[in-house]
Design a protein around this motif. Structure first.
Motif, short mmCIF file in Angstrom:
data_model
loop_
_atom_site.label_atom_id
_atom_site.label_comp_id
_atom_site.label_asym_id
_atom_site.label_seq_id
_atom_site.Cartn_x
_atom_site.Cartn_y
_atom_site.Cartn_z
N UNK B 25 0.91 -1.20 -0.04
CA UNK B 25 -0.12 -0.06 0.18
C UNK B 25 0.65 1.28 0.18
N UNK B 26 1.95 1.31 0.71
CA UNK B 26 2.88 2.48 0.60
C UNK B 26 3.34 2.43 -0.67
N UNK B 27 3.51 1.66 -1.58
CA UNK B 27 3.89 1.93 -3.07
C UNK B 27 2.91 2.66 -3.86
N UNK B 28 1.62 2.97 -3.42
CA UNK B 28 0.60 3.44 -3.98
C UNK B 28 0.25 2.89 -5.65
N UNK B 29 -0.09 1.59 -5.19
CA UNK B 29 -0.13 0.73 -6.52
C UNK B 29 -1.04 1.44 -7.64
N UNK B 30 -1.94 2.19 -7.64
CA UNK B 30 -2.90 2.64 -8.48
C UNK B 30 -1.78 3.80 -9.41
N UNK B 34 -0.31 3.58 -13.43
CA UNK B 34 -0.22 4.67 -14.65
C UNK B 34 1.12 4.98 -14.96
N UNK B 35 2.13 4.82 -14.05
CA UNK B 35 3.45 5.08 -14.25
C UNK B 35 4.19 4.23 -15.28
N UNK B 62 11.24 1.06 -13.22
CA UNK B 62 10.55 2.44 -13.00
C UNK B 62 9.41 2.39 -12.19
N UNK B 63 8.68 1.34 -12.06
CA UNK B 63 7.42 1.01 -11.19
C UNK B 63 7.93 0.94 -9.64
N UNK B 64 9.07 0.20 -9.62
CA UNK B 64 9.58 0.23 -8.06
C UNK B 64 9.86 1.88 -7.58
N UNK B 66 8.95 4.52 -8.78
CA UNK B 66 7.65 5.44 -8.49
C UNK B 66 7.04 4.86 -7.20
N UNK B 67 7.15 3.45 -6.88
CA UNK B 67 6.67 2.90 -5.62
C UNK B 67 7.33 3.55 -4.45
N UNK B 68 8.80 3.74 -4.65
CA UNK B 68 9.65 4.10 -3.41
C UNK B 68 9.36 5.79 -3.29
N UNK B 69 9.04 6.50 -4.24
CA UNK B 69 8.70 7.85 -4.23
C UNK B 69 7.33 7.98 -3.24
N UNK B 70 6.28 7.03 -3.55
CA UNK B 70 5.09 6.88 -2.97
C UNK B 70 5.27 6.74 -1.39
N UNK B 71 6.36 5.78 -1.15
CA UNK B 71 6.52 5.31 0.23
C UNK B 71 7.14 6.53 0.97
N UNK B 72 8.14 7.27 0.36
CA UNK B 72 8.81 8.33 1.16
C UNK B 72 7.78 9.35 1.23
N UNK B 73 6.82 9.57 0.19
CA UNK B 73 5.83 10.78 0.36
C UNK B 73 4.80 10.31 1.49
N UNK B 74 4.56 9.16 1.88
CA UNK B 74 3.76 8.77 2.88
C UNK B 74 4.42 9.02 4.35
#
Lengths: 60, 310
Positions: B25-30, B34-35, B62-64, B66-74
């Motif tokens: 969920x931290x990776x913002x799968x949705x 799109x990424x 690229x997906x990972x 983007x997911x890492x960015x989502x985790x750091x954002x959260x």
């Protein structure tokens, strides 16, 4: 022998994990293990693709 | 002697209950999907397709990333996420995951994704991915988001970069076509998020995030959305006009462009709050469909073109 028995029966003074914490830790450990194994396979495959089949044709 | 470790304040450490699903969920799968989709479009623009495994690893990296960015954002935004209804159930504000674990997870995945992309493809693509992560986490999340209503105008660049990263991964360079795809996503981002910000205006107010509707008002936001869609509609035609998409794409982009401008115009003319919220809901939903439609046609066309080459 009796000392060992005492040791076993002595209540632990460490942190006792709840059932939920134990389940979470076990699931995380399995996920990390699977992730690392997949990474190894992935890097092996990348190496083979990038270097090509000739990588095996080296003189010893 | 006890084997219990105490924190500096004498408390026992918190033992996380998080399961792998919380980390996913931290990776913002949705957002991740799109990424991947837009990066695939960039990758398929390459005149010569990369080896399928290399293409797969590039998209995975690229997906990972983007997911890492989502985790750091959260990790960074946990305080405001807790105040917003939309984000309050995320793993950190929900108390299932401690912020330090999210930070470590995000940093490790960022490094891993950048170096994997570098080793598998080339270092230009890896540098672009690193810049994308940096831009999203530091420039957008840490700096712009809480400071200016233009947060997503500038921050949108991070979400727009994947086609450029994808093309660079396949070719080792940047070309005009990938920059055009970047521009389409870049101009699409503000009207999409401002429509969401209108729908969630109370949420953003509570969290103190200066989104355009909260700062400049609804009238100004509706005008800006209309102006952005007036730029977006013709820009969406560029891939066809520049010759890297077919007339079928041109037709889809034209029909989609007319519809998105129409929705923005209705929203601009809305007479009451309920009417405007309905129009904002339509704008949010249709903007996703519009971008997805353009990239879907592009991906199918390029895939067919590459299959014909094989």
């Amino acid at each position: 022998m009796s000392e060992n028995k005492d040791e076993r029966e002595r209540p632990t003074d460490g942190v006792m994990l709840t059932h939920e914490q134990q389940r979470g830790r076990r699931a995380r450990n399995i996920a990390i293990g699977v992730g690392v194994a997949l990474l190894v396979v992935l890097f092996y495959a990348i190496t083979v693709v990038r270097l090509g089949g000739v990588v095996a044709n080296r003189t010893l | 002697m006890s084997d219990v470790s105490y924190l500096d304040n004498g408390e026992l450490p918190r033992i996380p209950v998080a399961e792998p699903a919380d980390y996913i969920r931290l990776l913002k799968p949705r957002v991740m999907s799109l990424v991947v989709f837009t990066a695939l479009a960039g990758l398929l623009l390459a005149p010569v397709p990369p080896h399928p495994l290399i293409a797969f690893v590039a998209l995975l990296s690229i997906a990972i990333g983007a997911g890492a960015s989502g985790a750091l954002n959260m990790w960074y935004d946990a305080d405001i996420d807790a105040k917003m209804e939309r984000t309050s159930k995320r793993p950190i504000p929900a108390g299932r995951l401690d912020p330090e674990s999210a930070l470590a997870f995000g940093v490790v995945l960022s490094i891993l994704s950048v170096f994997t992309l570098g080793f598998a493809t080339n270092w230009l693509a890896a540098a672009l991915l690193a810049f994308t992560i940096f831009f999203y986490v530091v420039i957008y999340t840490m700096w712009l988001k809480r400071w200016t209503p233009l947060n997503i105008v500038i921050g949108g660049a991070a979400g727009a970069l994947p086609p450029i990263v994808g093309y660079a991964a396949a070719t080792g360079e940047i070309n005009l076509a990938s920059v055009v795809l970047f521009a389409i996503i870049f101009i699409w981002t503000p009207p999409h998020f401002w429509a969401l910000a209108i729908l969630k205006i109370e949420d953003y107010d509570r969290a103190g995030v200066p989104m355009l509707p909260n700062v400049a008002g609804l009238a100004r936001t509706r005008l800006e959305i209309l102006l952005y869609t007036l730029v977006l509609a013709p820009l969406g035609l560029a891939p066809w006009l520049l010759g890297f998409a077919s007339p079928v794409y041109g037709f889809v982009a034209m029909a989609g462009g007319v519809m998105i401008v129409n929705i923005a115009a209705r929203m601009f003319r809305a007479r009451d709050a309920a009417d405007m919220r309905r129009a904002a809901g339509r704008m949010f939903g249709f903007s996703i469909l519009y971008l997805f439609g353009l990239f879907l046609v592009l991906v199918i066309e390029r895939a067919l073109h590459l299959l014909a080459l094989i």
